[in-house]
Design a protein around this motif. Structure first.
Motif, short mmCIF file in Angstrom:
data_model
loop_
_atom_site.label_atom_id
_atom_site.label_comp_id
_atom_site.label_asym_id
_atom_site.label_seq_id
_atom_site.Cartn_x
_atom_site.Cartn_y
_atom_site.Cartn_z
N ASP A 243 0.83 -1.15 0.26
CA ASP A 243 0.19 0.09 -0.18
C ASP A 243 0.73 1.26 -0.07
O ASP A 243 1.69 1.46 0.74
N LEU A 244 0.93 2.04 -1.12
CA LEU A 244 1.76 3.08 -1.18
C LEU A 244 1.67 3.92 -0.09
O LEU A 244 2.58 5.10 0.27
N CYS A 245 0.48 4.22 0.30
CA CYS A 245 0.16 5.26 1.58
C CYS A 245 1.00 4.79 2.92
O CYS A 245 1.49 5.99 3.52
N LYS A 246 1.44 3.71 2.85
CA LYS A 246 2.53 3.32 4.02
C LYS A 246 4.05 3.37 3.52
O LYS A 246 4.55 3.50 4.44
N ILE A 247 4.24 3.90 2.41
CA ILE A 247 5.68 4.11 2.04
C ILE A 247 5.85 5.28 1.40
O ILE A 247 6.85 5.78 1.65
N LEU A 248 4.97 6.32 0.97
CA LEU A 248 5.47 7.50 0.60
C LEU A 248 4.69 8.57 1.36
O LEU A 248 3.71 8.22 2.00
N ASP A 249 5.35 9.84 1.23
CA ASP A 249 4.93 10.88 2.19
C ASP A 249 4.95 10.45 3.68
O ASP A 249 4.03 10.90 4.16
N ARG A 250 5.90 9.66 4.00
CA ARG A 250 5.95 9.44 5.46
C ARG A 250 6.33 10.59 6.33
O ARG A 250 6.22 10.61 7.65
N GLN A 251 7.33 11.36 5.82
CA GLN A 251 7.72 12.45 6.58
C GLN A 251 8.26 11.72 7.86
O GLN A 251 8.06 12.12 9.19
N ALA A 252 9.13 10.63 7.78
CA ALA A 252 9.58 10.00 8.75
C ALA A 252 10.52 10.41 9.80
O ALA A 252 10.71 10.19 10.78
N TYR A 253 11.33 11.32 9.06
CA TYR A 253 12.30 12.10 9.99
C TYR A 253 12.22 13.14 11.10
O TYR A 253 12.53 14.07 10.68
N ASP A 254 11.21 13.04 11.95
CA ASP A 254 10.98 14.01 12.91
C ASP A 254 11.91 13.92 13.76
O ASP A 254 13.02 13.20 13.88
N ALA A 255 12.00 14.90 14.78
CA ALA A 255 13.01 15.16 15.72
C ALA A 255 13.49 14.04 16.48
O ALA A 255 14.43 13.52 16.51
N ARG A 256 12.18 13.04 16.83
CA ARG A 256 12.63 11.72 17.70
C ARG A 256 13.31 10.82 16.91
O ARG A 256 14.51 10.47 17.26
#
Ligand SMILES: Nc1nc2c(ncn2[C@@H]2O[C@H](COP(=O)(O)OP(=O)(O)OP(=O)(O)O)[C@@H](O)[C@H]2O)c(=O)[nH]1
Length: 336
Positions: A243-256
Motif C-alpha cells: 500500500d503506497l500510503c504506507k511508504i510514500l510521504d511518510r515524513q519519517a524523520y521527525d525530531a525523535r
C-alpha cells in the motif's frame, strides 16, 4: 586511494533538458519565483537482488498521479542495464527525469554526483512531487541521509522522506549470519538498522520451499528485523506489492527519529573504517554490441552460475541481450 583521486563518476542525464539560466535563478532564490516546499526523497535500499527495482517499478506503475524523478545507482560502469529492468508508469508520462549514477556506490565514491543530481532535479521548471533514489545492493543508507541533512542548500530544496529497505525473506538470515562473526557490520545489517520501513519481500519463496511452517519463518524474520531496529515498520510482501500510503510521504524523520538516527550514525562511524564495503565483492561488466546466440549464452551461464567453472560465487547477474533472430531485447536476471 583517496576519494577525490577516483576516476570521475558518471552522472548521465537520460532524457529531458534543463534550462540552466532559469534553473540557476530559481535555485538562487529569485524573488520573482515563489518559494517551493522541499521535494521528498525516498531512499530505496536493500541487499543484492532483494527487490529494489521491483519496488521502483511497482511505485511508478501505480495510480497516484505524482510526478517522480528516479535516481538509479550502479556499482559497475555500465549505464542502462538497471534502467532496462524498470517499466515506466503510464507510458512514462509521470516520470519527469531519470538519472543514472554509475561507476561507484552512491554511499561512498559517487556522493558528489548525487548532490549534483539532486540539485539539478530540484532546479527544473516543472515541479516534481517526489524523488526515488535506488541505491546499489551494497550501499549503507546512513551517509546518504546525512548528505541530505548536511548540505544547507540541498536541505532547503529536498527533504528525506523515508529510507525503505527491501529484504529477501529467503536469503536474509544467510546474509546476516555470514557476517555475524566479523568485527564490522554487514551491509544487510546496516540497511535494516537505518530503515524507516523494512519490506520483507519474497515471502512466497519462504512458504513454497517448505522451510518449516511458513508463518513461523516469516514471524521469526520479523522478530530478527525488530531486534536490529525496533522502530522500523515491517511490511510483508510478494513482488513488493505494498500500500503506497504506507511508504510514500511518510515524513519519517521527525525530531525523535532524527535523534535516534544520529545515535546510530555515531555508532556506525565508531566501528567502521572509511572503506567499509566488502571488497571481496566485485562487479564485472561485459559489453557486446553484436547479436548473441541465445543457446551459447545459456551454456555459458550454466558454467558460470551452476558449475562454478570460473571459481566465482555470483551474487547477482543482470543484463540486456541483443539476441540473434529476435526482434526484441531480452533481459537476463539471476541472483544468489
Ligand atoms: N519469487 C519472487 N521473486 C521476486 C519477488 N520480488 C522480486 N523478485 C524477483 O527477484 C529478482 C531480483 O529483483 P530486483 O527487483 O531486480 O532486485 P534488486 O534488489 O533491484 O536487484 P539489484 O539492484 O541487482 O541488487 C527479479 O528476478 C524479480 O523478478 C518476490 O516477491 N518473489
Amino acid at each position: 586511494m583517496e576519494e577525490d583521486d577516483e576516476a570521475p563518476p558518471l552522472a548521465v542525464r537520460i532524457d529531458g533538458t534543463s534550462d540552466r539560466t532559469e534553473s540557476s535563478r530559481r535555485f538562487s532564490g529569485d524573488p520573482g519565483v515563489p518559494d517551493r516546499a522541499p521535494v521528498g526523497v525516498t531512499i530505496i535500499t536493500g541487499y543484492l537482488g532483494a527487490g529494489k527495482s521491483t519496488l521502483v517499478n511497482y511505485i511508478l506503475n501505480a495510480q497516484h498521479g505524482k510526478k517522480f524523478a528516479v535516481i538509479l545507482n550502479e556499482f559497475g560502469e555500465e549505464i542502462g542495464v538497471e534502467r532496462a529492468m524498470i517499466n515506466e508508469g503510464e507510458g512514462g508520462a509521470l516520470i519527469e527525469e531519470w538519472v543514472e549514477l554509475a561507476n561507484g556506490c552512491v554511499c561512498c565514491t559517487v556522493k558528489h554526483s548525487l548532490v549534483q543530481a539532486l540539485e539539478q532535479l530540484v532546479q527544473k521548471k516543472e515541479r516534481l512531487d517526489h524523488i526515488l533514489l535506488e541505491t546499489t545492493g551494497l550501499a549503507n543508507p546512513a551517509p546518504l541521509a546525512s548528505i541530505l541533512w548536511l548540505d544547507d542548500q540541498l536541505e532547503s530544496a529536498v527533504k528525506l522522506d523515508s529510507i525503505i529497505t527491501v529484504v529477501d525473506a529467503k536469503n536474509l538470515r544467510l546474509q546476516l549470519d555470514e557476517h555475524r562473526e566479523s568485527a564490522s557490520f554487514p551491509e544487510a545489517f546496516l540497511q535494516i538498522a537505518f530503515a524507516d520501513v523494512v519490506i520483507l519481500n519474497k515471502v512466497d519463496l519462504v512458504s513454497r520451499e517448505g522451510l518449516g511452517p511458513a508463518l513461523n519463518v516469516v514471524e521469526d524474520l520479523e522478530n530478527e528485523i525488530h531486534d536490529i531496529n525496533s522502530l522500523a515498520m515491517v511490511i510483508r510482501t510478494v513482488r513488493c506489492q505494498v500500500d503506497l500510503c504506507k511508504i510514500l510521504d511518510r515524513q519519517a524523520y521527525d525530531a525523535r527519529r532524527v535523534a535516534h538516527f544520529e545515535t546510530l550514525l555515531k555508532e556506525d562511524r565508531s566501528v567502521s573504517t572509511p572503506n567499509r564495503h566488502d571488497y571481496n565483492v566485485r562487479t564485472l561488466c561485459i559489453c557486446e554490441r553484436k547479436e548473441v546466440d541465445l543457446s551459447k549464452v545459456r551454456l555459458w551461464l550454466e558454467d558460470l552460475l551452476w558449475e562454478s567453472k570460473y571459481n566465482m560465487d555470483i551474487y547477482r547477474c543482470k543484463g540486456v541481450l541483443n539476441v540473434h533472430n529476435s526482434e526484441e531485447l531480452h533481459t537476463l536476471q539471476s541472483f544468489y
